[in-house]
Design a protein around this motif. Sequence first.
Motif, mmCIF file in Angstrom:
data_model
loop_
_atom_site.group_PDB
_atom_site.id
_atom_site.type_symbol
_atom_site.label_atom_id
_atom_site.label_comp_id
_atom_site.label_asym_id
_atom_site.label_seq_id
_atom_site.Cartn_x
_atom_site.Cartn_y
_atom_site.Cartn_z
ATOM 1 N N ALA A 1 41.213 -31.144 92.109
ATOM 2 C CA ALA A 1 40.892 -30.243 90.996
ATOM 3 C C ALA A 1 41.690 -28.942 91.089
ATOM 4 O O ALA A 1 41.945 -28.417 92.171
ATOM 5 C CB ALA A 1 39.406 -29.940 90.980
ATOM 6 N N GLU A 2 42.081 -28.440 89.918
ATOM 7 C CA GLU A 2 42.822 -27.185 89.825
ATOM 8 C C GLU A 2 42.107 -26.242 88.869
ATOM 9 O O GLU A 2 41.636 -26.648 87.805
ATOM 10 C CB GLU A 2 44.244 -27.428 89.338
ATOM 11 N N SER A 3 42.061 -24.968 89.233
ATOM 12 C CA SER A 3 41.412 -23.966 88.382
ATOM 13 C C SER A 3 42.309 -23.535 87.229
ATOM 14 O O SER A 3 41.833 -23.193 86.149
ATOM 15 C CB SER A 3 41.019 -22.739 89.208
ATOM 16 N N GLY A 4 43.620 -23.545 87.466
ATOM 17 C CA GLY A 4 44.547 -23.180 86.404
ATOM 18 C C GLY A 4 44.420 -21.729 85.979
ATOM 19 O O GLY A 4 43.951 -20.867 86.717
ATOM 20 N N SER A 5 44.814 -21.467 84.738
ATOM 21 C CA SER A 5 44.871 -20.103 84.222
ATOM 22 C C SER A 5 43.505 -19.629 83.749
ATOM 23 O O SER A 5 42.548 -20.396 83.668
ATOM 24 C CB SER A 5 45.848 -20.050 83.040
ATOM 25 N N GLU A 6 43.444 -18.349 83.411
ATOM 26 C CA GLU A 6 42.312 -17.847 82.646
ATOM 27 C C GLU A 6 42.420 -18.389 81.219
ATOM 28 O O GLU A 6 43.492 -18.814 80.779
ATOM 29 C CB GLU A 6 42.307 -16.315 82.624
ATOM 30 N N LEU A 7 41.328 -18.366 80.485
ATOM 31 C CA LEU A 7 41.380 -18.807 79.101
ATOM 32 C C LEU A 7 42.213 -17.833 78.273
ATOM 33 O O LEU A 7 42.127 -16.616 78.461
ATOM 34 C CB LEU A 7 39.981 -18.909 78.496
ATOM 35 N N ILE A 8 43.016 -18.386 77.378
ATOM 36 C CA ILE A 8 43.860 -17.567 76.507
ATOM 37 C C ILE A 8 43.380 -17.791 75.075
ATOM 38 O O ILE A 8 43.630 -18.841 74.470
ATOM 39 C CB ILE A 8 45.346 -17.967 76.655
ATOM 40 N N TYR A 9 42.664 -16.806 74.533
ATOM 41 C CA TYR A 9 42.141 -16.930 73.165
ATOM 42 C C TYR A 9 43.255 -16.631 72.166
ATOM 43 O O TYR A 9 44.048 -15.704 72.352
ATOM 44 C CB TYR A 9 40.941 -16.008 72.969
ATOM 45 N N THR A 10 43.301 -17.408 71.101
ATOM 46 C CA THR A 10 44.505 -17.441 70.260
ATOM 47 C C THR A 10 44.303 -16.922 68.838
ATOM 48 O O THR A 10 45.183 -17.062 68.004
ATOM 49 C CB THR A 10 45.021 -18.887 70.179
ATOM 50 N N THR A 11 43.154 -16.315 68.547
ATOM 51 C CA THR A 11 42.872 -15.883 67.182
ATOM 52 C C THR A 11 43.494 -14.530 66.865
ATOM 53 O O THR A 11 44.076 -14.341 65.795
ATOM 54 C CB THR A 11 41.349 -15.814 66.946
ATOM 55 N N ASN A 12 43.376 -13.600 67.775
ATOM 56 C CA ASN A 12 43.801 -12.221 67.546
ATOM 57 C C ASN A 12 45.286 -12.054 67.855
ATOM 58 O O ASN A 12 45.719 -12.223 68.999
ATOM 59 C CB ASN A 12 42.967 -11.289 68.429
ATOM 60 N N ARG B 1 43.540 -21.684 63.610
ATOM 61 C CA ARG B 1 43.414 -20.457 62.820
ATOM 62 C C ARG B 1 43.320 -20.762 61.326
ATOM 63 O O ARG B 1 42.573 -20.105 60.593
ATOM 64 C CB ARG B 1 44.593 -19.520 63.102
ATOM 65 N N ILE B 2 44.062 -21.751 60.858
ATOM 66 C CA ILE B 2 43.994 -22.116 59.436
ATOM 67 C C ILE B 2 42.569 -22.466 59.045
ATOM 68 O O ILE B 2 42.085 -22.079 57.974
ATOM 69 C CB ILE B 2 44.942 -23.298 59.136
ATOM 70 N N PHE B 3 41.867 -23.178 59.927
ATOM 71 C CA PHE B 3 40.519 -23.646 59.600
ATOM 72 C C PHE B 3 39.425 -22.805 60.255
ATOM 73 O O PHE B 3 38.294 -23.233 60.383
ATOM 74 C CB PHE B 3 40.399 -25.134 59.939
ATOM 75 N N GLU B 4 39.787 -21.589 60.695
ATOM 76 C CA GLU B 4 38.843 -20.554 61.148
ATOM 77 C C GLU B 4 37.979 -21.001 62.325
ATOM 78 O O GLU B 4 36.766 -20.819 62.344
ATOM 79 C CB GLU B 4 37.962 -20.093 59.984
ATOM 80 N N LEU B 5 38.639 -21.572 63.320
ATOM 81 C CA LEU B 5 37.938 -22.024 64.517
ATOM 82 C C LEU B 5 38.095 -21.012 65.645
ATOM 83 O O LEU B 5 39.000 -20.173 65.639
ATOM 84 C CB LEU B 5 38.487 -23.381 64.967
ATOM 85 N N THR B 6 37.222 -21.108 66.632
ATOM 86 C CA THR B 6 37.391 -20.376 67.887
ATOM 87 C C THR B 6 38.199 -21.271 68.816
ATOM 88 O O THR B 6 37.813 -22.407 69.072
ATOM 89 C CB THR B 6 36.014 -20.073 68.510
ATOM 90 N N THR C 1 52.619 -25.744 75.010
ATOM 91 C CA THR C 1 53.039 -25.360 73.662
ATOM 92 C C THR C 1 51.893 -24.553 73.026
ATOM 93 O O THR C 1 51.145 -25.071 72.189
ATOM 94 C CB THR C 1 53.368 -26.599 72.805
ATOM 95 N N PRO C 2 51.754 -23.311 73.426
ATOM 96 C CA PRO C 2 50.566 -22.534 73.047
ATOM 97 C C PRO C 2 50.446 -22.234 71.560
ATOM 98 O O PRO C 2 49.346 -21.975 71.062
ATOM 99 C CB PRO C 2 50.726 -21.240 73.850
ATOM 100 N N LEU C 3 51.561 -22.247 70.828
ATOM 101 C CA LEU C 3 51.528 -21.879 69.417
ATOM 102 C C LEU C 3 51.199 -23.052 68.502
ATOM 103 O O LEU C 3 50.946 -22.851 67.313
ATOM 104 C CB LEU C 3 52.882 -21.294 68.991
ATOM 105 N N TYR C 4 51.184 -24.254 69.046
ATOM 106 C CA TYR C 4 51.147 -25.425 68.169
ATOM 107 C C TYR C 4 49.769 -25.631 67.542
ATOM 108 O O TYR C 4 49.522 -25.255 66.390
ATOM 109 C CB TYR C 4 51.626 -26.665 68.933
ATOM 110 N N PHE C 5 48.830 -26.236 68.255
ATOM 111 C CA PHE C 5 47.525 -26.519 67.653
ATOM 112 C C PHE C 5 46.695 -25.255 67.440
ATOM 113 O O PHE C 5 45.755 -25.258 66.630
ATOM 114 C CB PHE C 5 46.746 -27.529 68.493
ATOM 115 N N SER C 6 47.030 -24.181 68.134
ATOM 116 C CA SER C 6 46.309 -22.926 67.877
ATOM 117 C C SER C 6 46.495 -22.482 66.432
ATOM 118 O O SER C 6 45.595 -21.883 65.834
ATOM 119 C CB SER C 6 46.772 -21.831 68.838
ATOM 120 N N SER C 7 47.664 -22.796 65.837
ATOM 121 C CA SER C 7 47.881 -22.425 64.430
ATOM 122 C C SER C 7 46.988 -23.246 63.504
ATOM 123 O O SER C 7 46.483 -22.735 62.496
ATOM 124 C CB SER C 7 49.361 -22.600 64.051
ATOM 125 N N LEU C 8 46.753 -24.509 63.836
ATOM 126 C CA LEU C 8 45.839 -25.337 63.036
ATOM 127 C C LEU C 8 44.419 -24.792 63.149
ATOM 128 O O LEU C 8 43.662 -24.759 62.163
ATOM 129 C CB LEU C 8 45.902 -26.787 63.505
#
Length: 364
Positions: free
Chosen positions: A44-55, A305-310, A296-303
């Motif tokens: 198991a790996e802890s990886g990064s902190e969460l990166i919120y993509t709305t703001n 935002r279009i549909f107003e998700l967290t 690819t942080p910009l990819y599905f995060s844009s979808l």
Amino acid sequence: MRQRRIFIRFSVALITFAVLLNDVAKNDHPTRAWEAKTSSSCEAESGSELIYTTNASVFPHPPEFTSVSVLFPKFNDSQQFFACWYECPMHHPHFVQELLRCFSLWESQPSHHPRVLYVPRRQFWRKMGNLADFDKQFPISSGILRTLMRSYNVTVTNSWNAGTPLKVQNMMEKDETISPFAMASREHAIKWKDLFVPPEEELTSRQAKERLKIAVVNRPATRKLLNAMDARDNLAAAFPEHDVFEHHLNGTLQEMIDLFPMVDVLVSPHGSQLTGMMFMQKCSAVLEMFPHLYYTPLYFSSLARIFELTHANWYISHDDVPTGKLALKTRLENSVNNMCPSMDKLVSAVEELIHKRKDCLDSI
């Protein structure tokens, strides 16, 4: 002396109690206590902190809403009829990218004008011009196309002489002008969604909802969670007040439509299954996970935002999050990498997302 010692002990106890109260006040949702269990042998790996993509001030990104003239550089509203020129690899997420932009083009025309999807390239027409074959090879894409044809009067053709066919702005790995998933307006996104799924629950009902549905949706082959069953079991143990389940998509549009609108918190690796986000209800939360050297942080995060998700990205690697765009060659070489997320970190992430979802609903 005895009274003095009692007074000092009492004072220390009061101070300790005050500190504890202050800690609780600072943390609206303290760390959840549960016993982590693992059956998987992966490391198991802890990886990064969460990166919120709305703001955009926290997570810089190109706009996901922009004018039709930017989506289609040769658009000229003085022309009478348009066809949307399909010119995109047959890969489901890219298919959705193209069709969302086409939808905004069609919405920019008077409703009585023809809505045409122009598919001149033979390799694409062989599939999209024969829906029976398209169903077999790309069932979700085919389901979307069939819905547009049936419910939105789209005509698919490889020959168009009645107007101007327009190609979308280049979006394949190079587009920095607009987001990968993009439309002309939020209204277009709502109208698109209404073609596929019933209206959302009443806001007051969603705000009052106490028992949430948390779904772990894994991939069947590469970029999958090696410990998906552990994820399900640990989330179920940590959140007994919610319904936690693991799901494997079988690859039909109807399955997506049945699943995604009811999910309140989605846990899933980066992959085409995440196109189902466009059927989720506003403010629902998505945890998207990326393996080592496939980011690819910009990819599905844009979808999202279009549909107003967290939405939050989680890079699961022993290395730091890549600061620049990874080369396509690097991503392709690492597209087979799988993930083994830490259960402690996963539970903490889902708890954060549950509260972010609530904050989003309360802000409406």
